[in-house]
Design an enzyme around this catalytic site. Structure first.
Site, PDB file in Angstrom:
ATOM      1  N   SER A  42       0.780  -1.238   0.000  1.00 34.13           N
ATOM      2  CA  SER A  42       0.000   0.000   0.000  1.00 34.13           C
ATOM      3  C   SER A  42       0.810   1.285   0.000  1.00 34.13           C
ATOM      4  CB  SER A  42      -0.970   0.008   1.185  1.00 34.13           C
ATOM      5  OG  SER A  42      -0.274  -0.156   2.404  1.00 34.13           O
ATOM      6  N   ASP A  53      -2.476   5.651  11.827  1.00 31.08           N
ATOM      7  CA  ASP A  53      -2.618   4.187  11.783  1.00 31.08           C
ATOM      8  C   ASP A  53      -1.295   3.466  11.999  1.00 31.08           C
ATOM      9  OD1 ASP A  53      -1.270   4.334   9.337  1.00 31.08           O
ATOM     10  OD2 ASP A  53      -2.929   3.541   8.141  1.00 31.08           O
ATOM     11  N   HIS A  94       1.059   3.833   7.437  1.00 37.54           N
ATOM     12  CA  HIS A  94       1.199   4.604   6.203  1.00 37.54           C
ATOM     13  C   HIS A  94       1.789   5.984   6.462  1.00 37.54           C
ATOM     14  CE1 HIS A  94      -2.166   1.732   5.341  1.00 37.54           C
ATOM     15  NE2 HIS A  94      -1.400   1.536   4.274  1.00 37.54           N
TER      16      HIS A  94
END
Length: 279
Positions: free
Chosen positions: A37, A252, A255
């Site tokens: 990601s 989070d 990221h």
């Protein structure tokens, strides 16, 4: 009577070969990027990120009708560099930084094939299918956009790019889903070796840049993977680790923020520029 026919057939083939060779621009540097990601791009891009550089191009990896982009075509490299609804990636500022560091005669092209949440096993040439079978449904949807085989899609696009330019490097940001896996460096080596072999490149001839995950100082939940990533150069001689120190992260713990991607991407670009200057 047959000899002239054979002669002209050979001449025709030679002309085709010379035309193909002539179309490849040695000053068009191609870079492959892949991962999960963070390489896919998690943060929303901002107006400052959408300023195009005429020397930085993207080879589109999937069809994006809403963006008027078609797979396999070159476009100005502005986000999203991955799939249609992804965000800013390290690749954005890698390319901008590299373009600013190299002579104006050099153009830069990037290909991004990334799948959020995936393990490195998704890019293993001969066994990716086993991984796909056990992948969650939301991931299978992303994998399907790469014709069910992200590694194969990356190779297909890279071969297409080789008709226009020369592959000069590989960018990787992956590891969150392999946190704690001591065999990760060897698995990356397998992917790297397969890429070079499938693209007709000499072993260890192309530098591989691998970025660290969100650091412990930034609250990184997978920061324990960074010491494993640090061992990659002992497995792949022509590999280099890009520091994530001070690269801003989001809450989070997985990221980077847009600012974090800009800083991390610029470090990829600075390192690649340093390596290219030595050639």
């Amino acid at each position: 009577m047959k000899k002239p026919s054979i002669f002209f057939s050979i001449l025709f083939l030679l002309l085709l070969t010379s035309q193909k060779g002539f179309s490849q621009d040695p000053n068009f540097y191609i870079f492959l990027s892949f991962g999960q990601s963070n390489m896919e791009g998690n943060a929303r891009f901002e107006p400052q990120d959408t300023v195009a550089n005429e020397r930085f191009m993207l080879l589109q990896a999937v069809d994006c009708p809403d963006l008027n982009r078609k797979k396999g075509n070159w476009y100005p490299a502005v986000p999203p560099l991955s799939r249609c609804n992804t965000g800013i990636t390290p690749g954005d500022y890698f390319g901008k930084t590299l373009a600013a560091s190299l002579p104006d005669s050099i153009k830069i092209g990037i290909i991004n094939v990334s799948v959020g949440g995936c393990k490195i096993e998704l890019f293993e040439k001969d066994s990716y299918g086993t991984y796909v079978e056990t992948a969650p449904g939301w991931m299978k949807g992303m994998i399907a956009q790469y014709d069910g085989n992200p590694y194969g899609s990356l190779v297909e696009l890279a071969k297409l790019a080789q008709q226009d330019g020369v592959i000069k490097g590989i960018l990787l940001h992956q590891g969150e889903s392999n946190t704690g896996d001591q065999f990760w460096p060897k698995k990356v080596e397998g992917v790297y070796d397969n890429l070079l072999s499938d693209l007709g490149l000499a072993p260890d001839s192309v530098p591989l840049l691998a970025g660290e995950l969100v650091s412990a100082e930034q609250g990184g939940k997978c920061a324990s993977m960074n010491p494993i990533i640090a061992t990659l150069p002992s497995v792949i001689p022509n590999s280099y680790v890009i520091s994530s120190a001070d690269c801003e992260a989001i809450p989070d713990g997985l990221h980077f923020s847009a600012a974090g991607y800009r800083l991390l991407g610029s470090r990829y670009g600075e390192k690649m520029a340093e390596l290219l200057m030595k050639e």
